[in-house]
Scaffold this active site. Structure first.
Site, PDB file in Angstrom:
ATOM      1  N   GLY A 357       0.817  -1.210   0.000  1.00 49.76           N
ATOM      2  CA  GLY A 357       0.000   0.000   0.000  1.00 49.76           C
ATOM      3  C   GLY A 357       0.850   1.259   0.000  1.00 49.76           C
ATOM      4  CG  ASP A 471      10.142  -8.601   6.381  1.00 46.57           C
ATOM      5  OD1 ASP A 471      11.243  -8.990   5.954  1.00 46.57           O
ATOM      6  OD2 ASP A 471       9.364  -7.910   5.715  1.00 46.57           O
TER       7      ASP A 471
END
Length: 663
Positions: A357, A471
């Site tokens: 996004g 991550d």
């Protein structure tokens, strides 16, 4: 590229009339009042004697089916519509004129388009920057400054020149044929095109012109009405049931008085009067408007309910009510508030864009600055789970070095997340983009690494349920106004039960940071986060990216490059110049040995986050211990195994900015 100028000389309707005929007696039953599908009201007309003057003559071209009206005084442009409010729509090849109903549009990359007056003074213009992805605007009719821009035109626009220039001539590789500019009817442009570039395939586009009656000489008062003497000494005035809207620059417009409807340019018998009719129509309009508002309100409520369910609102409520998340701190924002906060998601408010996004800078009604993440359209169940997961995970975390989630909005087409605003970008930007004005010193690097490992230790061991980030990388480490580290992006993070030792999942992560053991087994442990943090430590030491094609193929992976340098005893040859300038050799070797332990191919031999945190704090405070400098346990590396395992990662063609797998 030299400036390209195209000059258009346009006299906005009827600038040079030689005479008029009297209005009385013009209305004739033999006059045609339509041509094809277009109505032709007086003072315009087709046959002689049916129009106010030659300047209002319409030619009905029967060579088309249906016939098309042509306006002879503007180079035979096709007339699309004539309105008694003083405007008409025409098909015009490239440019022209009503300020309120037209827009100046420019298309092209690295393009500055402008209109200039007769003295070559710029009177309006706009700039469009580049987006090299051809399909970037497919399915969208926006013209917001990327490859396409728009602006209003001045009042009473008549004579002008059109200029097209590159914004930055040094980087302008396009030829002039790739840039376009024109004036077009705003409503038509916004409602009839799914993609603004469709207009480039058209030979004509509609514009709206303003027309007035030219009264050149003088005015006189007759009774209660103001009359105007025309060029041929005849007179014209608005009828008893109409009034002049203004007499500006020798021009006249008529408008019906209150309670009167019809054509204000015709004598009284041609109009219909009736206050009662107007009042009835008024009540009808009010009732219709009220009904419309009620229907639209209900429709909007249903639409928001639909989006709320589609964006996982029910699942989120279930998760929040389970007690795992902090319900009080997870606010559901109103869509209107976030639209206002981001200036309707203005392109100028974009902080960053990624695969999931776009992030916008916003200001809430209380003045608080926030970051609003507008997700891409959720079309897969996996994406929905990741979105809900991030909300639930961040609702459980309260740590000064973790980006704080303020709330979310689920009643829009795509879900919105609202975070605290972190002003100074990512750690990756300071490591890999030269910034001589603000170099990342050794002390700052040590402090940042200590803050990051402290937050990870909190996630692994202090949170109510252990959390694996999954991550960790320099692009997910943000720096606040005091350059303190903040860990971000918990989209793929997971909570686990206290008695669990690992997660068995489909492999996800980022090349260069991904634990080779997890890559082979699909079992993610707390030591997998340790491995990723080890890569970040090496980035802080060496200043290079986790994956780089500029290094040799066998050293494409930064971890491989670093371990190889350690094995060859030439580590200091590849250390970042700023680190060499600021630090002591003993400190560099202490951090390097710690990073080497974190990068062990065997997760069991890696330290825990708590142990890493203790070692970094000791190095930072210069409280050296036997383990800090040289007496770390020596780790045996089987060369063939090490390079075989790391080559699985380093030979990938993906960069460190892209995830391994996206779901």
């Amino acid at each position: 590229m030299a400036e390209a100028t195209v000059v258009f000389q346009i006299i906005v309707l009827l600038g040079s009339m030689n005479g008029f005929v009297k209005a009385v007696g013009l209305v004739n039953s033999s006059c045609s009042r339509s041509c094809g599908n277009v109505s032709i009201p007086y003072p315009f007309g087709i046959e002689p004697g049916c129009y106010l003057s030659n300047s209002y003559q319409i030619y009905c071209d029967h060579s088309f089916s249906p016939p098309k009206p042509m306006f002879l005084n503007l180079t035979e442009m096709e007339v699309l519509d004539i309105s008694l409010d003083g405007t008409l729509r025409v098909n015009y090849p490239s440019v022209v004129f009503s300020q309120s109903r037209n827009r100046f549009i420019a298309m092209g990359c690295n393009n500055f388009a402008s209109l200039k007056d007769a003295e070559e003074v710029v009177i309006c213009g706009c700039m469009s920057i580049c987006n090299n992805i051809p399909s970037a605007m497919n399915g969208s009719n926006s013209c917001n400054g990327i490859n396409c821009c728009q602006t209003t035109i001045p009042l009473d626009l008549q004579d002008f020149s059109l200029s097209l220039q590159p914004i930055d001539p040094k980087h302008d590789t396009d030829n002039l044929s790739c840039k376009f500019a024109f004036i077009v009817e705003q409503k038509w442009f916004e409602t009839n095109l799914t993609n603004p570039f469709e207009i480039l395939n058209m030979s004509h586009a509609p514009v709206v012109l303003e027309w007035l009656i030219d009264a050149r000489l003088s005015s006189l008062v007759t009774g209660n009405n103001l009359s105007y003497v025309l060029d041929d000494n005849s007179t014209y005035r608005c009828d008893n049931h109409s009034s002049s809207l203004g007499y500006l620059n020798s021009t006249l417009t008529c408008s019906c008085k209150p309670g009167i409807e019809g054509n204000p340019y015709l004598p009284d018998p041609q109009r219909c009067t009736g206050v009662s009719t107007c009042l009835g129509l008024l009540f009808l309009l009010i009732g219709g408007w009220w009904s419309y508002k009620v229907i639209m309100k209900r429709k909007n409520i249903k639409r928001k309910e639909k989006f709320f369910k589609r964006n996982g609102g029910l699942l989120l409520q279930q998760q929040l009510s389970s007690g795992e998340a902090n319900v009080e701190k997870t606010k559901l924002f109103n869509s209107k508030d976030l639209e206002k906060a981001t200036d309707h998601f203005n392109v100028n408010r974009i902080l960053g864009q990624g695969g999931q996004g776009t992030v916008y800078k916003g200001m809430l009604v209380d003045g608080k600055i926030v970051a609003v993440k507008k997700s891409k359209v959720i079309d897969e169940e996996k994406q929905l789970e990741e979105f809900i997961n991030e909300v639930v995970i961040l609702s459980q975390i309260n740590h000064r070095n973790v980006v704080k989630l303020l709330g979310c909005c689920l009643e829009t087409e795509v879900p919105l997340l609202v975070y605290e605003f972190i002003p100074n970008g990512t750690l990756s930007q300071y490591l890999h983009v030269q910034n001589e004005e603000f170099p990342l010193t050794w002390d700052m690097r040590l402090r940042i690494s200590t803050e990051v490992v402290g937050a990870l230790f909190y996630l692994h061991s202090v949170a109510s349920l252990p959390i694996y980030h999954r991550d960790i990388k320099s692009t997910n480490i943000l720096l606040d106004d005091k350059y303190r580290a903040k860990i971000a992006d918990f989209r793929t993070s997971r909570s686990i039960a206290i008695d669990q030792t690992h997660l068995t999942t489909v492999v996800q992560g980022t090349f260069g940071y991904l634990d080779p053991e997890y890559f082979q087994s699909s079992q993610f442990t707390e030591k997998s986060d340790v491995y990723s943090f080890g890569v970040v430590l090496v980035e802080l030491l060496i200043g290079e990216k986790a994956i780089s094609s500029t290094r040799t193929p066998e050293s494409k992976s930064l971890a491989t490059y670093f371990i190889h340098a350690m094995e060859e005893n030439n580590l200091l040859d590849i250390i970042d110049a700023q680190v060499m300038k600021d630090s002591k050799r003993e400190e560099i070797m202490a951090v390097a040995n710690l990073a080497k332990m974190c990068l062990n191919l065997s997760g069991k031999k890696r330290p825990t986050m708590k142990e890493v945190a203790m070692q970094l704090e000791a190095i930072q405070s210069l409280q050296t211990t036997p383990n800090v400098q040289q007496n770390y346990e020596e780790v045996e590396y089987v060369r063939s195994e090490m390079y075989e395992q790391w080559d699985v990662i380093s030979t990938s063609t993906m960069s460190d900015a892209h995830p391994l797998l996206c779901f």
